[in-house]
Scaffold this active site. Structure first.
Site, PDB file in Angstrom:
ATOM      1  N   LYS A   1       0.844  -1.198   0.000  1.00  0.00           N
ATOM      2  CA  LYS A   1       0.000   0.000   0.000  1.00  0.00           C
ATOM      3  C   LYS A   1       0.872   1.238   0.000  1.00  0.00           C
ATOM      4  O   LYS A   1       1.200   1.808   1.040  1.00  0.00           O
ATOM      5  CB  LYS A   1      -0.941  -0.003   1.205  1.00  0.00           C
TER       6      LYS A   1
ATOM      7  N   SER B   1      -8.153   0.342  -5.639  1.00  0.00           N
ATOM      8  CA  SER B   1      -8.444   0.621  -4.241  1.00  0.00           C
ATOM      9  C   SER B   1      -9.943   0.877  -4.095  1.00  0.00           C
ATOM     10  O   SER B   1     -10.743  -0.002  -4.361  1.00  0.00           O
ATOM     11  CB  SER B   1      -7.586   1.787  -3.744  1.00  0.00           C
TER      12      SER B   1
END
Length: 590
Positions: free
Chosen positions: A195, A389
């Site tokens: 991430k 995402s």
């Protein structure tokens, strides 16, 4: 009395100045609206015409009327936007239009991302199935421009020009140094080894994990780029790689030597060749219509009024509230999804997503409406340049997901960023704070004038973990996978569309038109009408809605040019609130 007249004079002066400013702004607005309306007039297409395609305009998902882009103010350069929907419609219409004999690709400037270019490229290849020709010309081709040019029957280049062919690169802008200078600490909590959305705030270069994932998806996109050009130009893929790796094409002669171009010509020679192709005398003008002005011949309206396929567009960052044309507001998009769910005439829905993500909460609000919709009607997701995402979160509940091979997707992970501006306030600005509170956590997340305590950071981490677990479950339920399987391809890792097909995150590689066809087939429709949501506002409505922000953004873009994105990125960083599910900022492939 003297004071009275002074105030009266000041008031009158203020009124006069305000009137003059309003008058000037009014003239600008009227001029913009008139220009916009005149720009919408279609060109007359005569027999034996060329379709002239140049893509110097900003390419958006849909053509959105914007009077500001028509303003003609000395010293300012304005750019028009052009919707992908109208580009594809124009090329498809030209294929069937007997008046159009071929396409002239004028590729001096192309700014779209690769997934958008893929849809245009596929439309051009489909156009060639009609037996009509495509000729491409530019004084110099960027790699994106050449990707489109490779579809042409003939590729010509200016004798002094070149083709940029040296492989793809991806660059991320890091803001840690800027934040350090400002005295701002980005306090980060996240889930996901890959991430990397938080890295610009806390690092000055890529982490090893981020470099691994970028290398992986960039390699996938590059493989597709090479294979497509290889097929169109009949050059071995290995040979193309060698040309790019060695940066062997530096002049127009190099482009001919390695088979990337078919000839060197000046513009007048191109025009002469086009006239020859259309059997037009040398002293006569070409009949050409620009793609921006071309309106395909309208077929008889035989489509069913009672059977409709709806395309719901979701474009931009995901935020709570209404959003806008370039921002996915959870309230607005949820309302549109409810609207199509309740409309008995809508038999199937294509959810077109082009988003790097955003608010995790807003994403879940939209996900709920997609899930409810899928239980009543077929829902097919069509991914644009990016659906990652939060953009993937809102796609997960669909019956089927379409992506382009070069779409950026995945990035299943969440994070939170809370700025600590204590140093900026205390040391640099000399501002201090004092407070009284009734409980230990009374000012938790309420202010940014102090660092988080260890307990507060633990609370945030637990919240991020909880939201990630929910994200995993949403994807697992939608894709028919276990949470462990999703986690193994999650952890915030970014994938190309091709990789997402291989690991089960998408079902098919294909365009928005193919997604529409699949939705209609799933609903058992042969005869249907296509409708789009949200409704596009007319120029006046668009102008009145958020005009102050639009004017401010317009002038900022004019002043900062290509550097505007850095300003926008820093501004977004300082405004981040809540848990986020989004891609790294300024993820660019060029």
């Amino acid at each position: 009395m003297k004071s009275f007249f002074k105030y009266v004079l000041a008031t009158v002066t203020g009124i006069v100045i305000s009137f003059i400013l309003l008058f000037v702004v009014g003239l600008i607005i009227i001029g913009g609206l008139v220009s916009s309306m005149s720009a919408d007039k279609e060109s007359v297409v005569v027999a034996n015409s060329l379709l002239h395609i140049d893509l110097k305009h900003e390419i958006t998902e849909r053509t959105i009327p914007d009077p500001f882009e028509e303003l003609d103010i000395p010293g300012f350069v304005t750019t028009k936007s052009f919707g992908l929907n109208d580009i594809l419609k124009g090329i498809s219409g030209a294929k069937e239009d007997d008046r159009i004999k071929g396409i002239y690709l004028d590729l001096s400037s192309v700014s779209a991302s690769f997934a958008t270019l893929q849809e245009i490229r596929d439309a051009l290849l489909d156009f060639k199935e009609s037996g009509k020709f495509i000729v491409a010309y530019s004084e110099g081709y960027t790699q994106r421009a050449y990707y489109l040019a490779s579809t042409a029957d003939k590729i010509y280049i200016n004798p002094e020009g070149t083709i940029d062919f040296r492989g793809l690169a991806s660059q991320t802008v890091f803001l840690k140094g800027t934040l350090d200078k400002l005295g701002i600490e980005a306090q980060v909590v996240k889930v996901g080894t890959f991430k990397s959305a938080v890295e610009p705030f806390i690092l000055d270069k890529m982490s090893d994990a981020n470099r691994e994932q970028v290398s992986s998806f960039l390699g996938s996109i590059y493989d597709h780029f090479i294979v497509q050009i290889s097929a169109s130009r009949h050059i071995a893929a290995d040979s193309l790689r060698a040309v790019a790796d060695g940066y062997l094409v530096r002049t127009a002669d190099d482009a001919l030597t390695y088979g990337l171009a078919d000839g060197k010509k000046y513009k007048d020679e191109i025009l002469t060749e086009l006239k020859d192709s259309l059997d037009i005398e040398a002293d006569q003008d070409l009949n050409a219509v620009t793609l921006l002005k071309y309106k395909p011949a309208v077929k008889s309206a035989s489509a069913s009024f009672s059977n409709r396929v709806a395309v719901v567009y979701a474009v931009g960052d995901i935020v709570s509230g209404e959003g806008g044309d370039n921002m996915i507001g959870s309230e607005r998009i949820s309302r549109e999804l409810r609207k199509v769910r309740r409309d008995d005439k809508v038999k199937a829905v294509v959810f077109r997503i082009n988003s790097p993500g955003g608010s995790a909460l807003a994403s879940d609000v939209i996900w709920r409406e997609v899930d409810l919709l899928r239980k009543e009607k077929p829902v097919i997701v069509s991914m644009g340049d990016v659906a990652a995402s939060g953009g993937y979160y809102i796609a997960a509940a669909a019956d089927s997901i379409f992506a382009e091979p070069n779409t950026i997707t995945g990035s299943i992970g969440v994070f939170g960023v809370i700025p600590n501006m204590q140093e900026l306030y205390n040391d640099k600005l000399g501002i201090t704070f004092d407070k009284v509170k009734t409980g230990r956590y009374a000012d938790f997340l309420a202010n940014v004038d102090r660092p988080l305590t260890a307990d507060e950071r633990n609370i945030l981490q637990m919240e991020v973990n909880r939201i990630y677990d929910t994200f995993l479950q949403r994807v697992a339920d939608g894709r028919g996978l276990s949470k462990a399987q999703v986690d193994s391809i999650g952890q915030g890792r970014v994938w190309s569309g091709q990789q997402a097909l291989d690991n089960g995150l998408v079902d098919r590689l294909g365009s928005i038109d193919e997604a529409v066809a699949a939705a209609a087939q799933k609903a058992g429709l042969e005869d249907y009408r296509l409708v789009t949501y949200p409704a596009i506002k007319n120029p006046l409505e668009s102008l009145l809605g958020g005009s102050a922000d639009r004017i401010s953004a317009w002038f900022s873009k004019q002043e900062l040019g290509q550097h505007y994105r850095y300003y926008e990125q820093l501004k977004s960083t300082l405004q981040l609130r809540g848990i986020q599910a989004r891609l790294p900022f300024t993820l660019e492939v060029y």
